[in-house]
Design an enzyme around this catalytic site. Structure first.
Site, short mmCIF file in Angstrom:
data_model
loop_
_atom_site.label_atom_id
_atom_site.label_comp_id
_atom_site.label_asym_id
_atom_site.label_seq_id
_atom_site.Cartn_x
_atom_site.Cartn_y
_atom_site.Cartn_z
N GLU A 1 1.77 0.45 9.97
CA GLU A 1 0.31 0.24 9.89
C GLU A 1 -0.48 1.40 10.50
O GLU A 1 -1.50 1.22 11.14
CB GLU A 1 -0.08 -1.10 10.51
CG GLU A 1 0.51 -2.27 9.75
CD GLU A 1 -0.12 -3.60 10.06
OE1 GLU A 1 -1.32 -3.64 10.38
OE2 GLU A 1 0.60 -4.61 9.99
N SER B 1 1.07 6.69 15.32
CA SER B 1 0.26 7.01 16.51
C SER B 1 -0.66 8.20 16.24
O SER B 1 -1.79 8.25 16.72
CB SER B 1 1.18 7.32 17.70
OG SER B 1 1.85 6.16 18.13
N LEU C 1 0.83 -1.20 0.00
CA LEU C 1 0.00 0.00 0.00
C LEU C 1 0.87 1.25 0.00
O LEU C 1 0.67 2.17 -0.79
CB LEU C 1 -0.93 0.00 1.23
CG LEU C 1 -1.82 1.23 1.40
CD1 LEU C 1 -2.85 1.32 0.27
CD2 LEU C 1 -2.53 1.20 2.76
N GLY D 1 24.46 1.41 32.12
CA GLY D 1 25.41 1.34 31.02
C GLY D 1 25.32 0.04 30.25
O GLY D 1 25.49 0.02 29.02
N ARG E 1 21.40 -7.50 39.90
CA ARG E 1 22.32 -6.38 40.04
C ARG E 1 22.30 -5.84 41.47
O ARG E 1 21.25 -5.44 41.98
CB ARG E 1 21.93 -5.27 39.06
CG ARG E 1 22.71 -3.97 39.20
CD ARG E 1 24.14 -4.10 38.74
NE ARG E 1 24.78 -2.79 38.63
CZ ARG E 1 26.05 -2.61 38.33
NH1 ARG E 1 26.83 -3.67 38.10
NH2 ARG E 1 26.57 -1.40 38.25
#
Length: 382
Positions: free
Chosen positions: A363, A366, A125, A340, A268
């Site tokens: 498609e 927004s 399209l 990081g 972490r």
């Protein structure tokens, strides 16, 4: 509306989850770095019924509902957005267009090969000068006897080079007039039909995006989909379903980024404790989880309406708009949680971050979704 996942949907999701873990996850970054379109993966998914999810069994498909379709795409995209995008484009756009608007002969001819991934589908399209402004497309189709002659170029086409068959919307009337476009099925190998430039993209790099070029490409009138002049109206209906698939794609990317962020926040340690203990991190995770849940509800609402054959224009646009923006926010926060390390290719959130942005563009941007939602909402109050 009861969105409790049924046993069939869960079984299908588990199949997609296991396939992604075994056959996609080990190669995600290799395909991304090389921009390789992993054709064999799609052939393998075809054998599992994942390439003809919504196609009835009589045409070689799985005959499943939109709930299963959403589950499949989100599970695949949870591992790799690129594969999820190509899966969605093949199912919703090319295959979906023929399934919805093809006559019986066309369905019998094309759907079995698409549903099994013997053929990969493309859908044309968009053009360089007409993204959202499709009524001004330059690709034309002119009737000559029992044939149509196509001329022009389509851009940003998923599987524009590798697709075996494409549904193409071409202008058959004057620019900016009503009912000025018609849809056609064009097979690879047809004289005058070639693939063009392959795009070098920020994300979704293993999903092939390329031009389709038509140079006096002659196709029989038997390959015309529906009536002359109905192409744009058909495309809008196809995009209603396609936007549900992009919502599912966004949902999968968001879930994948969230999974990685949660796991990392527990592993972490800073100041002798996992960073998930810190409010700055835990509140990010709370926001991410809430927005993902909301996006999933909107997506399932649209899927439910689609399953019941009801109008879904507004709800599909809402799901696509919200879920795609959530994917970007969640992926962004996931990179932030990784610090990081999130900026390196050693961890998956960097790829989720790059892949997510396409969901707010493809498609219908927004901004276009907001136009659709507003039009439907305002019109509904009359």
């Amino acid at each position: 509306m009861n969105f409790e996942r049924q046993e069939l949907t869960e079984q299908v999701a588990q199949t997609a989850r296991e396939f992604a873990r075994q056959h996609i996850l080990p190669n995600v970054m290799k395909w991304d770095e090389s921009q390789e379109f992993p054709l064999q993966v799609f052939k393998d998914m075809g054998q599992l019924g994942l390439m003809g999810v919504l196609v009835p069994e009589q045409y070689g498909g799985a005959g499943l509902s939109y709930f299963e379709y959403v589950a499949i795409i989100s599970e695949i995209a949870r591992v790799c957005g690129s594969v999820g995008l190509s899966l969605a484009a093949h199912n919703s756009l090319c295959t979906g267009h023929i399934l919805t608007f093809g006559n019986e002969e066309q369905k019998q001819r094309f759907l079995p090969k698409l549903a099994t991934a013997e053929w990969i589908g493309a859908w044309g399209l968009t053009e360089a000068n007409t993204g959202s402004d499709a009524g001004n497309m330059r690709t034309t189709a002119v009737k000559e006897g029992d044939e149509w002659v196509l001329n022009g170029t389509k851009n940003w086409i998923t599987h524009g080079i590798s697709g075996d068959v494409a549904v193409v919307v071409a202008r058959t009337g004057e620019p900016r007039t009503r009912n000025n476009a018609t849809a056609f099925i064009v097979e690879r190998g047809t004289s005058g039909f070639t693939g063009g430039k392959k795009e070098n993209k920020l994300g979704m790099r293993a999903s092939e995006t390329a031009e389709m070029i038509f140079d006096n490409c002659r196709i029989p009138d038997a390959n015309r989909l529906g009536e002359v002049g109905d192409g744009f109206k058909q495309a809008m209906k196809v995009l209603d379903g396609g936007r549900i698939s992009i919502a599912a794609l966004s949902l999968g990317i968001a879930k994948g980024a969230f999974d990685a962020a949660v796991a990392y926040s527990k592993e972490r340690h800073q100041f002798d404790q996992p960073i998930s203990n810190f409010q700055g991190i835990s509140f990010k995770l709370a926001d991410m989880a809430t927005e993902i849940a909301a996006a999933e509800l909107l997506t399932n609402q649209a899927a439910d309406l689609k399953n019941r054959g009801q109008k879904v224009t507004k709800e599909a646009a809402m799901a696509k708009y919200y879920a795609s923006e959530v994917a970007v926010r969640v992926a962004t926060d996931a990179v932030q949680i990784f610090g990081g390390y999130g900026y390196t290719k050693d961890f998956p959130v960097e790829k989720f971050y790059r892949d997510s942005k396409l969901c707010t563009i493809g498609e219908g941007t927004s901004e276009i979704q907001k136009i659709v939602i507003a039009r439907e909402a305002i019109g509904g109050e009359k």
